[in-house]
Design an enzyme around this catalytic site. Structure first.
Site, PDB file in Angstrom:
ATOM      1  N   MET A 291     -12.810  10.979 -12.614  1.00 35.98           N
ATOM      2  CA  MET A 291     -14.068  10.656 -13.293  1.00 35.98           C
ATOM      3  C   MET A 291     -14.415  11.734 -14.303  1.00 35.98           C
ATOM      4  O   MET A 291     -14.355  12.929 -13.994  1.00 35.98           O
ATOM      5  CB  MET A 291     -15.192  10.511 -12.256  1.00 35.98           C
ATOM      6  N   GLU A 292     -14.822  11.282 -15.497  1.00 34.16           N
ATOM      7  CA  GLU A 292     -15.018  12.175 -16.643  1.00 34.16           C
ATOM      8  C   GLU A 292     -16.401  12.798 -16.729  1.00 34.16           C
ATOM      9  O   GLU A 292     -16.934  12.998 -17.829  1.00 34.16           O
ATOM     10  CB  GLU A 292     -14.745  11.406 -17.935  1.00 34.16           C
ATOM     11  N   GLU A 326      -9.020  12.142 -18.779  1.00 38.26           N
ATOM     12  CA  GLU A 326     -10.406  12.562 -18.527  1.00 38.26           C
ATOM     13  C   GLU A 326     -10.897  13.541 -19.594  1.00 38.26           C
ATOM     14  O   GLU A 326     -12.074  13.518 -19.980  1.00 38.26           O
ATOM     15  CB  GLU A 326     -10.533  13.192 -17.134  1.00 38.26           C
TER      16      GLU A 326
END
Length: 891
Positions: A291-292, A326
């Site tokens: 998750m970025e 990411e």
């Protein structure tokens, strides 16, 4: 009587109030597995209103809110609040209307539990105890704090974390020295600070950002540290990878990728990374891959860790691709964010093509990731998009409850493939210049598709919106049918569907198709990138007496259908050592032939003959495409033992010689291509029951399980575990189960053991695997069990029985996550009979399928297409296999 149709406004927050800044104080108690906090939200009233409405999940307990209006000295207590569970909204009624342009501050206290849900603010466990972290995308920030949880409503965030002494707290930004003193509202949260039992950490205020990118964590973390020097400003920024003690030793490679990638992105985008640091946190329990979160990337162990003591090229490629993806988001998604989730592809498609192809190729050119992209992204996208149950890349999702479903192959891989096609058509340099223009015009703001096309149009001088609109707004893609004369070809486009020609009502779109024609001119091969088909049919002048091919380098998002004689000529040319057809061309030929055979445009015997003609090819990526497609054919005729046996014999003849040439020994001095080809060959030969390969794998795994860790490369973990369970009897199963039960810290080995347990044939062993999946697996690992079981044709119906028996338990556990749709797809997409299709219809009748209706429809379409393929082609494949077995040579 049907329910009234809701408009998009019914799913969106009112626009009369906008947040501008959040001041969050949150206290995390890992011992009690709970958190509590206060949020102070500065708001602007855009239109007169007597109600303030924002998002909050049902499990978050809210205290009465207080509103401080800038024009009044008296606070307003908002004790009267209504809650809508369906939309996860809380609405506060005001005693009197607030006029437009009013500025105010809303104070709300909240209390929540740290559960193992993998969404919101949740707990994860390690051998050293539990820790807490967030996962807010797409709509789960509301599970941690009350907020305006929509991407368009950007605001700044200042976070203070209060946690037990000895733990580490992390957030998007760096910690600052000055910690705000408690006031009357937050005083209770600071209890224990003076006694030294608790500590408060204040983090710098973020730039404007969407709530789904907010992140924080607390636990007993350790870290590795490096830095990079900005090529734009000369500033030095710290880079850290955080993990628990048991994992930190495997984080070095991910840190190295980060150190190399960030400055490359700065130069390419000509936009400096705007935060003062970039951290990455590795989690034991994580629903997505990674998750970025801006400045604090998070991800699961398999996406972030590489065992430094084992040669494991596949794992290194996965980690590098994930981290680069990411990091791309730090600009494309975080600085500039889609206005709503219908433009999710702007985030994910772009991060995929940049992170897993364009930039990754600059970091690791030896991996040939631009060619790998065809197998991993382009072809996977075309397979899904060939279904009637597909959806446009830019898909309408007014209801936030549906958003999880569009985090799929179309939003990632098809979007990336379309962007790659655009980049190839206009030239990569101009494409990236256009991206830079786009980013600079929308810094810290939101955007839609049109904004990106305008940036690329400015850089190229071309009508990019006209080119791109059908590719993103319409479902599907074309198949180009090629007819030829002596001096030209006639090319026609029609929508491609996996189970046969499209009906007129499904064949209305006309795409603007870059043809990229490779042909001879003046006795020299020439690639024409200017040719475009933007009508149903058109004629193009080329010399058809010599080899030619459309979609040179396989950059276009379409299939190409040649006349049988031309396909045979192309296959012969492709098999030559000095062929004009490149590696990318040959990969594309294999995928096109098999897809066209499945759809009935081509005989499967012709596709298999093409594969047989390529048996002397030395490129691993061609063989990867071959193995992938032969697996699909075998998985279609899985209940026809004669066909399965014939295909296994064919696979043994193709892959066995490769194993005998390359052997089982892995060396750091091998090229990436050699390493990958060895891995593919051993996997396919073992799957096809090559006795010699199976014997060697069983022997090596036995020694490995006894403690000789060097006997197996990490690239062979999964194949070895599957082989041990499939052919090693009770002893083999027990050895693999022991690896699983140990929760081995090397993620690739742990996952290999899970997938391996799914290969059991004995019903008692399968029951043991099912029990492990339901009662002993981490939540994030259940999908690996389903993956292994779904690949085992002996387990397909037992897996379905298991899923249906435990449906309520599985749904309750995963309904809020991405996992649900994958479980449905893996359970039901493997079947190939009308009976199984009807079975699924009966099971799901009356159930609320809104969380996975897309995946279910796609799975059912997969079954229907296989039914059609079997009806159409069983005689053809049977005859081809019989003839091949008689000759034992190329056909």
């Amino acid at each position: 009587m049907s329910a009234p149709v809701k408009t998009a406004d019914a799913y969106r927050l009112p626009t009369n109030v906008k947040p501008t800044h959040y001041d969050v104080t949150i206290r995390t108690d890992l011992e009690k597995e709970a958190f509590e906090g206060i949020v102070k939200i500065q708001i602007e009233v855009k239109e007169a209103t007597a109600t303030i409405t924002l998002n909050a999940a049902a499990e978050l307990q809210l205290s009465p809110a207080t509103l401080y209006v800038s024009s009044s000295s008296q606070p307003i207590t908002l004790s009267q609040a209504s809650f809508d569970a369906g939309t996860q909204r809380v609405a506060y009624a005001l005693p009197e209307e607030l006029p437009a342009n009013t500025k105010a501050e809303l104070h709300v206290g909240f209390v929540g539990k740290l559960t193992d849900s993998m969404v919101g603010y949740y707990k994860s466990s390690s051998p050293g105890g539990i820790y807490a972290l967030t996962q807010f995308e797409p709509t789960d920030a509301r599970r941690a704090i009350p907020c305006w949880d929509e991407p368009l409503l950007k605001a700044t965030f200042a976070v203070t974390m209060i946690s037990r002494k000895g733990t580490i707290s992390l957030c998007n930004t760096a910690a600052v020295e000055e910690v705000p003193k408690p006031d009357a509202l937050t005083e209770a949260l600071y209890a224990g600070i003076k006694e030294g039992e608790w500590v408060a950490t204040r983090f710098a205020t973020t730039p404007p950002m969407s709530t789904y990118l907010l992140a924080f964590a607390n636990g007993n973390f350790e870290y590795l540290e490096s830095n990079y020097v900005s090529p734009l400003s000369g500033k030095t920024r710290p880079l850290r990878i955080y993990a628990t003690k048991d994992l930190i030793g495997q984080a070095k490679f991910c840190l190295e990728v980060t150190e190399r990638a960030v400055p490359v992105y700065e130069k390419v985008f000509d936009v400096e990374f705007p935060l003062s640091k970039l951290d990455t946190l590795v989690a034991h329990d994580f629903d997505a891959g990674a998750m970025e979160n801006w400045g604090l990337i998070t991800g699961r162990t398999s996406a972030m860790l590489v065992d430094p003591n084992s040669l494991d090229l596949q794992r290194k490629m996965r980690v590098a691709g994930t981290q680069s993806h990411e990091i791309a988001h730090m600009w494309f998604g975080d600085i500039t964010t889609m206005a709503w989730w219908d433009n999710l592809y702007l985030n994910e498609g772009f991060a995929t093509v940049m992170g897993e192809s364009i930039i990754l190729n600059k970091l690791f050119p030896e991996w040939r990731v631009n060619s790998q992209f065809i197998n991993d992204n382009l072809n996977q996208a075309l397979r899904l998009d060939a279904k009637l149950s597909s959806h446009p890349i830019e898909v309408d999702v007014p209801d936030a409850n549906q958003i999880n479903q569009i985090f799929d192959t179309l939003s990632y891989a098809k979007a990336a493939s379309v962007l790659r096609m655009l980049s190839e058509y206009v030239g990569e340099d101009k494409f990236l210049k256009g991206v830079s223009i786009y980013l600079k015009k929308h810094l810290f703001a939101n955007s839609v598709s049109r904004n990106l096309w305008e940036g690329v149009a400015e850089a190229t001088g071309r009508d990019i919106p006209k080119l791109m609109d059908p590719w993103v707004s319409k479902m599907g893609f074309p198949v180009l049918s090629v007819k030829e004369t002596t001096d030209s070809i006639v090319v026609r486009q029609d929508r491609f569907l996996e189970d046969g020609p499209a009906k007129p009502e499904d064949n209305e779109t006309i795409w603007t198709v870059p043809l990229s024609i490779l042909s001879y001119k003046d006795d020299k091969p020439l690639r024409d990138n200017s040719a475009v088909l933007d009508t149903r049919e058109a004629t193009f002048k080329i010399d058809t007496s010599k080899p030619f091919k459309l979609n040179a380098e396989t950059t276009g998002v379409y299939r190409v259908l040649y006349e049988p004689e031309r396909l045979a000529a192309i296959a012969n040319e492709a098999a030559k050592p000095d062929s004009i057809f490149s590696l990318n061309d040959r990969i594309g030929l294999v995928h096109d032939a098999m897809a066209l055979a499945k759809s009935g445009h081509l005989k499967i015997s012709a596709a298999l003959t093409l594969v047989d003609a390529l048996r002397d090819d030395e490129e691993n990526l061609v063989w990867e495409g071959i193995s992938d497609n032969l697996g699909i054919v075998r998985g279609t005729w899985w209940e026809n033992q004669s066909v399965v046996d014939g295909l296994d014999a064919f696979r043994r003849a193709l892959f066995g010689p490769l194993v005998r040439r390359l052997g089982f020994e892995y060396s750091g001095s091998d090229s990436a291509a050699t390493t990958q080809l060895r891995t593919i060959a051993i996997k396919q030969a073992a799957s096809a029951k090559d006795e010699e390969v199976v014997k060697v794998l069983l022997d090596r795994f036995k020694k490995f399980a006894a403690g000789d860790e060097k006997i197996l490369s990490g690239d062979l973990y999964t194949t070895a575990c599957v082989t041990a369970v499939k052919h090693g009897g009770q002893e083999g199963y027990d050895a693999v189960y022991k690896i699983f039960e140990s929760r081995h810290p090397v993620a690739s080995l742990h996952i290999a053991s899970i997938v391996g347990l799914g290969a059991a044939k004995d019903s008692k062993l399968l029951d043991r695997t099912f029990d492990a999946a339901l009662n002993k697996a981490r939540a994030q690992d259940v999908l690996y069990f389903f993956s292994g079981l779904s690949q085992n044709i002996d387990a397909r119906r037992p897996l379905r029985d298991f899923f249906e028996k435990n449906y309520d338990t599985l749904y309750d556990k995963f309904a809020t996550t991405f996992t649900t749709k994958y479980l449905v797809s893996m359970t039901y997409s493997g079947f190939s009979s009308q009976t199984d299709l009807e079975h699924a219809d009966r099971f799901f009748e009356g159930k609320d399928i809104s969380k996975y209706n897309m995946s279910l429809a796609q799975a059912q379409d997969s079954v229907r297409s296989k039914i059609r393929w079997i009806e159409r082609s069983t005689d053809d494949i049977t005859q081809w296999l019989e003839q091949w077995q008689k000759t034992g040579t190329k056909l």
